[in-house]
Design an enzyme around this catalytic site. Structure first.
Site, mmCIF file in Angstrom:
data_model
loop_
_atom_site.group_PDB
_atom_site.id
_atom_site.type_symbol
_atom_site.label_atom_id
_atom_site.label_comp_id
_atom_site.label_asym_id
_atom_site.label_seq_id
_atom_site.Cartn_x
_atom_site.Cartn_y
_atom_site.Cartn_z
ATOM 1 N N GLU A 31 -6.177 -10.808 -1.070
ATOM 2 C CA GLU A 31 -6.923 -10.603 0.181
ATOM 3 C C GLU A 31 -8.437 -10.545 -0.079
ATOM 4 O O GLU A 31 -9.149 -9.729 0.459
ATOM 5 C CB GLU A 31 -6.460 -9.317 0.867
ATOM 6 N N GLU A 46 0.800 -1.246 0.000
ATOM 7 C CA GLU A 46 0.000 0.000 0.000
ATOM 8 C C GLU A 46 0.829 1.291 0.000
ATOM 9 O O GLU A 46 0.661 2.159 0.853
ATOM 10 C CB GLU A 46 -0.962 -0.033 1.204
#
Ligand code: G3I
Length: 355
Positions: free
Chosen positions: A265, A149
């Site tokens: 995810e 991220e």
């Protein structure tokens, strides 16, 4: 599967029995690895959880046990105990182990959040963490999320934990080392263990064209500079309202990089407004099943076989989904219910894998 067989099968699962020959599971029918993100405490203390992980999945990600705060609680202290529990389980059960995550703006221990130093000392922390962890797990970890991220949804490098609203949460890595902390992280990892596959992992590629573009530009830059990178993780924390066109575009674009592509995810929220009164009704279940099937079908359609690193769900059942804690409202985002029983969306996911 009729209800009698399903309940019989569930009894087997709950009792930890191996799956009878005629009953197939996700890992038996999938043309690529199917994984889940696990919590070592639940693995060791919850029979239903363990039976599902054991019978259904052949790839393991540690939800938190391999993060910075778990492995490196003090500047001069590493603690591999929880990480080893997960890694040793995966290896003992011949499951692939995917490490998550070496460098992130979250999951920092107190000492790191409070550290004050020049860029050389920050770079030393980055290198020491990465190389100590990689060396500890050398030969056991098929792959790692090296950096997680690093971009905002607008495609700029993340400089704060949030989109600039909370100035106090500066992301130390970018702010002390500049954008090249990402390339350095990949280089340090590769130096420590050249055999491990190195991934960049992020979320919202399916909703943010600017972020998707920035990630792909980074990959192009890395290739030109000879920075080792082998794969991209698309987290895909999506919902029943996530636009199908965005999912297709993200998959088509990342496939062009030629890298391994990991849906890393996956969960599919149905409580998109965090409504505490919401009932998990049949229409929500049908929409969720359609979306799970869509993700598998489009992954298989747009990602060439040699680039299909697999699909990993984030957590195992609705009982342990991070989403419920995060949003403090009910949700039913995964393939197994709170009693570790297969849900309607499991069947949709399974059938799409099996096609
Ligand atoms: O273990 C401590 C406990 O001792 C303490 O009492 C409690 C209260 O503070 O915190 C517990 O640690 C929590 C940990 O989860 C284990 O439950 C942390 O506070 C909490 O921040 C942590 O949240 C995790 C989050 O990442 C941040 O690391 C979630 O479980 C995990 O599902 C989530 O996963 C992330 C991926 O790594 C990256 N992609 C997004 C995804 C969802 O946010």
């Amino acid at each position: 599967m009729n209800c009698f067989k399903s309940s019989l099968f569930s009894l087997f699962l709950l009792a930890g029995f191996t799956v009878s020959a005629q009953e197939k599971t996700l890992q038996m029918v999938a043309p690529f690895k199917v994984g889940c993100a696990i919590n070592p405490f639940l693995l060791n203390n919850n029979k239903g959880y363990k039976a599902v992980v054991s019978n259904e999945f052949n790839s393991i990600t540690a939800e938190n046990a391999l993060k910075f705060y778990s492995l490196h609680p003090k500047r001069d202290e590493f603690n591999f105990a929880m990480g080893d529990t997960v890694v040793n389980y995966a290896l003992a059960n011949k499951k692939r182990m995917h490490g998550h995550c070496l460098v992130w703006h979250e999951s920092a221990p107190k000492w790191l959040n409070e550290f004050v130093g020049d860029s050389a000392s920050w770079d030393n922390i980055l290198k020491t963490h990465i190389q100590t962890v990689l060396q500890h797990y050398k030969g056991k970890m098929t792959s790692w999320d090296v950096v997680n991220e690093a971009f905002f949804d607008d495609g700029n490098f993340r400089t704060e934990k949030t989109n600039g609203t909370n100035k106090s949460n500066k992301t130390y890595w970018y702010n002390h080392l500049g954008a090249d902390y990402i390339a350095h992280a990949f280089q340090y990892a590769h130096e420590a263990d050249p055999s491990t596959l190195l991934f960049y992992n992020d979320y919202n590629q399916e909703n943010s064209p600017a972020k998707l573009k920035a990630i792909i530009a980074m990959v192009t830059d890395f290739k030109q500079r000879g920075i080792p990178i082998h794969g991209l993780g698309l987290q895909m924390h999506i919902s029943i309202n996530t636009k199908n066109e965005g999912i297709i575009t993200a998959l088509k674009e990342v496939a062009k990089t030629g890298l391994l592509i990991h849906i890393s995810e996956l969960d599919i929220s149905v409580n998109t407004h965090h409504d505490s009164t919401l009932v998990y009704n049949d229409s929500l279940k049908a929409l969720q099943s359609e979306k799970f099937a869509f993700v598998v079908e489009q992954y298989r359609k747009w990602i060439p076989k040699k680039q299909q690193y697999g699909i990993t769900c984030w957590n195992v059942s609705d009982a342990d989904s991070w989403l419920v804690k995060w949003h403090k409202s009910n949700d039913w985002p995964l393939l197994f219910d709170k009693n570790y029983q297969r849900k309607e969306c499991y069947t949709a996911f399974y059938n799409s894998l099996k096609k």
